[in-house]
Design a protein around this motif. Structure first.
Motif, short mmCIF file in Angstrom:
data_model
loop_
_atom_site.label_atom_id
_atom_site.label_comp_id
_atom_site.label_asym_id
_atom_site.label_seq_id
_atom_site.Cartn_x
_atom_site.Cartn_y
_atom_site.Cartn_z
N LEU A 22 0.81 -1.21 0.00
CA LEU A 22 0.00 0.00 0.00
C LEU A 22 0.85 1.27 0.00
N SER A 23 2.18 1.09 -0.14
CA SER A 23 3.13 2.21 -0.12
C SER A 23 3.07 3.00 1.18
N ILE A 24 2.88 2.29 2.29
CA ILE A 24 2.87 2.92 3.61
C ILE A 24 4.21 2.64 4.27
N SER A 25 4.91 3.72 4.60
CA SER A 25 6.22 3.56 5.25
C SER A 25 6.39 4.46 6.46
N GLU A 26 5.44 5.35 6.68
CA GLU A 26 5.51 6.30 7.79
C GLU A 26 4.21 6.26 8.60
N LEU A 30 -0.91 6.13 8.14
CA LEU A 30 -1.89 5.17 8.64
C LEU A 30 -3.25 5.84 8.75
N ASP A 31 -4.01 5.75 7.69
CA ASP A 31 -5.31 6.40 7.60
C ASP A 31 -6.30 5.38 7.04
N CYS A 115 1.84 -0.80 14.20
CA CYS A 115 3.05 -0.94 13.37
C CYS A 115 3.26 0.30 12.54
N SER A 116 4.50 0.48 12.18
CA SER A 116 4.81 1.56 11.25
C SER A 116 5.94 1.14 10.34
#
Length: 116
Positions: A22-26, A30-31, A115-116
């Motif tokens: 999902l291209s989440i790295s930060e 997280l939305d 998690c992040s």
């Protein structure tokens, strides 16, 4: 001095893989609205207990709008796990299997939401 090399559990690895897909790295990414959109999930807020429903291959997650933002986020993680892993009709399952699935979803939500 020895360094500790932590190996992710299979659950943690699956969440990491999901975030990467999902291209989440930060943490600020997280939305739940954005995540639901990326996963083609209809996200609704209503005055009912949070749940996930599937109709004709289309998934919707309904989040209880009476909850705090943090509780809504945790419910989103819980219901997302049910969507990803539990496609059976709960009415057809034994109470012990439903209890196991609820515990699994709660465990997933704990890791997914922190998690992040």
């Amino acid at each position: 001095m020895h360094s500790i090399n932590y190996q992710l559990t299979p659950l943690e690895q699956s969440i990491k893989d999901l975030y990467q897909s999902l291209s989440i790295s930060e943490p600020h990414q997280l939305d739940m609205i954005d995540i639901a959109s990326k996963l083609n999930i209809w996200l609704h807020f209503a005055d009912i207990t949070s749940t996930v429903i599937e109709r004709n291959g289309v998934y919707s997650i309904i989040i209880d709008r009476r909850l705090t933002r943090q509780q809504q986020w945790q419910d989103f993680g819980h219901e997302l796990f049910h969507m990803l892993r539990h496609s059976e009709n709960k009415l057809m399952l034994s109470a012990s299997i439903v209890q196991l699935q609820e515990a699994q979803a709660t465990n997933f939500a704990f890791h997914f939401c922190s998690c992040s």
